[in-house]
Design a protein around this motif. Structure first.
Motif, PDB file in Angstrom:
ATOM      1  N   PRO A  85       0.956  -1.105   0.008  1.00 19.17           N
ATOM      2  CA  PRO A  85      -0.089   0.001   0.042  1.00 19.17           C
ATOM      3  C   PRO A  85       0.906   1.460  -0.143  1.00 19.17           C
ATOM      4  O   PRO A  85       1.887   1.413   0.789  1.00 19.17           O
ATOM      5  CB  PRO A  85      -0.958   0.010   1.429  1.00 19.17           C
ATOM      6  CG  PRO A  85      -0.749  -1.547   1.555  1.00 19.17           C
ATOM      7  CD  PRO A  85       0.487  -2.067   1.146  1.00 19.17           C
ATOM      8  N   TYR A  86       0.356   2.224  -0.804  1.00 16.77           N
ATOM      9  CA  TYR A  86       1.491   3.506  -0.976  1.00 16.77           C
ATOM     10  C   TYR A  86       0.863   4.680  -1.397  1.00 16.77           C
ATOM     11  O   TYR A  86      -0.709   4.804  -1.616  1.00 16.77           O
ATOM     12  CB  TYR A  86       2.668   3.322  -2.164  1.00 16.77           C
ATOM     13  CG  TYR A  86       1.585   3.189  -3.504  1.00 16.77           C
ATOM     14  CD1 TYR A  86       1.568   4.366  -4.041  1.00 16.77           C
ATOM     15  CD2 TYR A  86       1.181   2.358  -4.076  1.00 16.77           C
ATOM     16  CE1 TYR A  86       0.944   4.438  -5.323  1.00 16.77           C
ATOM     17  CE2 TYR A  86       0.349   2.014  -5.237  1.00 16.77           C
ATOM     18  CZ  TYR A  86       0.313   3.458  -6.189  1.00 16.77           C
ATOM     19  OH  TYR A  86      -0.196   3.327  -7.154  1.00 16.77           O
ATOM     20  N   LEU A  87       1.366   5.882  -0.935  1.00 17.55           N
ATOM     21  CA  LEU A  87       0.673   7.211  -1.130  1.00 17.55           C
ATOM     22  C   LEU A  87       1.764   7.943  -1.754  1.00 17.55           C
ATOM     23  O   LEU A  87       2.939   7.643  -1.449  1.00 17.55           O
ATOM     24  CB  LEU A  87       0.368   7.813   0.117  1.00 17.55           C
ATOM     25  CG  LEU A  87       0.058   9.179   0.091  1.00 17.55           C
ATOM     26  CD1 LEU A  87      -1.227   9.464  -0.438  1.00 17.55           C
ATOM     27  CD2 LEU A  87       0.115  10.011   1.629  1.00 17.55           C
ATOM     28  N   VAL A  88       1.344   8.765  -2.783  1.00 13.95           N
ATOM     29  CA  VAL A  88       2.317   9.519  -3.524  1.00 13.95           C
ATOM     30  C   VAL A  88       1.967  11.174  -3.084  1.00 13.95           C
ATOM     31  O   VAL A  88       0.856  11.522  -3.329  1.00 13.95           O
ATOM     32  CB  VAL A  88       2.054   9.577  -5.152  1.00 13.95           C
ATOM     33  CG1 VAL A  88       2.981  10.426  -5.806  1.00 13.95           C
ATOM     34  CG2 VAL A  88       2.579   8.055  -5.501  1.00 13.95           C
ATOM     35  N   SER A  89       2.782  11.794  -2.390  1.00 14.92           N
ATOM     36  CA  SER A  89       2.428  13.167  -2.120  1.00 14.92           C
ATOM     37  C   SER A  89       3.305  14.126  -3.093  1.00 14.92           C
ATOM     38  O   SER A  89       4.584  14.065  -3.174  1.00 14.92           O
ATOM     39  CB  SER A  89       3.162  13.326  -0.564  1.00 14.92           C
ATOM     40  OG  SER A  89       2.484  12.499   0.318  1.00 14.92           O
ATOM     41  N   ILE A  90       2.553  14.969  -3.733  1.00 14.00           N
ATOM     42  CA  ILE A  90       3.166  15.989  -4.666  1.00 14.00           C
ATOM     43  C   ILE A  90       3.379  17.224  -4.240  1.00 14.00           C
ATOM     44  O   ILE A  90       2.527  17.793  -3.386  1.00 14.00           O
ATOM     45  CB  ILE A  90       2.470  15.789  -5.871  1.00 14.00           C
ATOM     46  CG1 ILE A  90       2.277  14.487  -6.684  1.00 14.00           C
ATOM     47  CG2 ILE A  90       3.003  16.855  -7.027  1.00 14.00           C
ATOM     48  CD1 ILE A  90       3.382  13.650  -7.117  1.00 14.00           C
ATOM     49  N   HIS A  91       4.604  17.846  -4.307  1.00 10.81           N
ATOM     50  CA  HIS A  91       4.918  18.878  -3.452  1.00 10.81           C
ATOM     51  C   HIS A  91       5.107  20.121  -4.731  1.00 10.81           C
ATOM     52  O   HIS A  91       5.098  21.302  -4.109  1.00 10.81           O
ATOM     53  CB  HIS A  91       6.387  19.005  -2.750  1.00 10.81           C
ATOM     54  CG  HIS A  91       6.243  18.009  -1.727  1.00 10.81           C
ATOM     55  ND1 HIS A  91       5.934  18.471  -0.382  1.00 10.81           N
ATOM     56  CD2 HIS A  91       6.026  16.602  -1.541  1.00 10.81           C
ATOM     57  CE1 HIS A  91       5.895  17.226   0.587  1.00 10.81           C
ATOM     58  NE2 HIS A  91       6.138  16.243  -0.345  1.00 10.81           N
ATOM     59  N   GLY A  92       5.261  19.723  -5.873  1.00 11.22           N
ATOM     60  CA  GLY A  92       5.360  20.813  -6.925  1.00 11.22           C
ATOM     61  C   GLY A  92       4.532  20.892  -7.988  1.00 11.22           C
ATOM     62  O   GLY A  92       3.359  20.198  -8.063  1.00 11.22           O
ATOM     63  N   ASN A  93       4.436  21.812  -8.747  1.00  9.96           N
ATOM     64  CA  ASN A  93       3.557  21.689 -10.196  1.00  9.96           C
ATOM     65  C   ASN A  93       4.105  21.014 -11.049  1.00  9.96           C
ATOM     66  O   ASN A  93       5.156  21.469 -11.661  1.00  9.96           O
ATOM     67  CB  ASN A  93       3.464  23.404 -10.579  1.00  9.96           C
ATOM     68  CG  ASN A  93       2.842  24.250  -9.543  1.00  9.96           C
ATOM     69  OD1 ASN A  93       2.073  23.621  -9.004  1.00  9.96           O
ATOM     70  ND2 ASN A  93       3.181  25.276  -9.536  1.00  9.96           N
ATOM     71  N   LEU A  94       3.783  19.818 -11.573  1.00 13.03           N
ATOM     72  CA  LEU A  94       4.181  18.965 -12.550  1.00 13.03           C
ATOM     73  C   LEU A  94       3.637  19.182 -13.615  1.00 13.03           C
ATOM     74  O   LEU A  94       2.642  19.809 -13.888  1.00 13.03           O
ATOM     75  CB  LEU A  94       3.899  17.709 -11.929  1.00 13.03           C
ATOM     76  CG  LEU A  94       4.429  17.014 -10.746  1.00 13.03           C
ATOM     77  CD1 LEU A  94       4.134  15.707 -10.654  1.00 13.03           C
ATOM     78  CD2 LEU A  94       5.994  17.390 -10.509  1.00 13.03           C
ATOM     79  N   PRO A  95       4.223  18.816 -14.911  1.00 10.58           N
ATOM     80  CA  PRO A  95       3.874  18.959 -16.085  1.00 10.58           C
ATOM     81  C   PRO A  95       2.416  18.486 -16.562  1.00 10.58           C
ATOM     82  O   PRO A  95       1.897  17.407 -15.860  1.00 10.58           O
ATOM     83  CB  PRO A  95       4.715  18.306 -17.086  1.00 10.58           C
ATOM     84  CG  PRO A  95       6.084  18.386 -16.338  1.00 10.58           C
ATOM     85  CD  PRO A  95       5.479  18.051 -14.847  1.00 10.58           C
TER      86      PRO A  95
END
Length: 320
Positions: A85-95
């Motif tokens: 089980p996983y979580l992806v935490s996005i911190h920036g503005n991605l394309p």
């Protein structure tokens, strides 16, 4: 829970490094709450309160996950899914063409909305590392905090606002001569440059500042500079992009996309209650609050739910 935090940059952050500070304080609080934390990070990372494994870029992450891990929390956009089980935490503005996974969260409501999601956790800091603010000393200057070489951070606009008000502005995060992102030389005598400054030197500069001038020209995902400044009692003069309207309430600053309005409102900085600015940042954006909200996401995933019903997708022109 046994939690594995994965990132593609090293900790600790000695000067800047927003994501690096976030995952440091997140892990620190998770340990305080009784969870076991392991970091999987590039070689050279170290940490006194959690085990650190070195990320091997040539191997799949799946092969590097320690046995017994309950949940993996990526803090960058991975190329692969993992079986745990996983979580992806996005911190920036991605394309705009980024392919996200369903179990993805962002760092502000605006940030999430721009990718069609409502899942976000505000960043938080351990204020014990920042020392005490000084509400009563005379404040003779204002400051800008950020990567001044990025035109979207608009250090030029910040200097112009200070110049029009005949006030010194201290630039934390830039130099007078910039050659990294196009040759630019700042001639204004109202600006003093300190380069990439961290630790107590940065804290002391914020402690004696009148305000943060932050007229960014992009959708700021979060903005640690904002909460750091407010912690030291500094109101914020900024634009209305990205997360700023969420973070800066009327009692702690003024937002406008007009440099004329910000220039005029500069004259009212003395009316703000510096202690209230401090208390707001201290109570709302601390690392314990951040960690509790991450725990809720981990538990949701471990209970078999996804963070988003559909995978987030860039929303074209939602905030033009």
């Amino acid at each position: 829970m046994n939690i594995l935090i994965v990132n593609n940059s090293r900790i600790p952050a000695l000067k800047y490094g927003g994501t690096e500070r976030d995952i440091w304080y997140l892990g620190q609080e998770l340990v305080k709450f009784g969870h076991k934390v392991t970091y999987l990070l590039p070689e050279g990372s170290f940490c006194p309160f959690a085990w650190v494994l070195y990320l091997k870029p040539h191997l799949p992450v799946q092969e590097q996950i320690p046995e017994g891990t309950d949940v993996v929390n990526f803090h960058y956009q991975p190329d692969e899914e993992v079986e745990v089980p996983y979580l992806v935490s996005i911190h920036g503005n991605l394309p705009a063409d980024t392919v996200f996974f369903k179990n993805t969260n962002f760092v502000s409501k605006n940030h999430a909305a721009r990718y069609g999601s409502d899942a976000y956790v505000y960043n938080g800091l351990n204020w014990d590392d920042y020392g005490k603010p000084d509400f009563f000393s005379k404040k003779n200057y204002v400051h800008f905090l950020g990567k001044a070489a990025w035109r979207i951070k608009n250090v030029k606009g910040a200097i112009e606002i200070a110049h029009r008000n005949k006030t010194e502005i201290k630039i934390l995060g830039g130099s007078r001569v910039n050659i990294k992102m196009g040759i630019r030389i700042t001639l204004s005598g109202w600006a003093t440059f300190y380069g990439m400054v961290g630790g107590e030197k940065k804290n002391d500069l914020l402690r004696h500042s009148k305000a943060l001038i932050f007229p960014v020209l992009w959708h700021e995902p979060f903005g640690l500079a904002i909460i750091e400044s407010m912690y030291f009692g500094c109101p914020v003069l900024g634009t209305c992009y990205g997360s700023l309207p969420e973070l800066v309430i009327p009692e702690t600053g003024i937002l406008s996309d007009s440099i004329e309005v910000l220039t005029e409102e500069f004259k009212n900085l003395g009316a703000f209650n510096r202690k209230l600015c401090h208390e707001y940042a201290h109570d709302c954006f601390n690392s314990a609050v951040m960690a509790k909200n991450y725990i809720k996401l981990y538990e949701k995933i471990l209970n078999g739910h996804t963070i988003n019903l559909k995978a987030p997708v860039y929303q074209d022109n939602i905030f033009s």
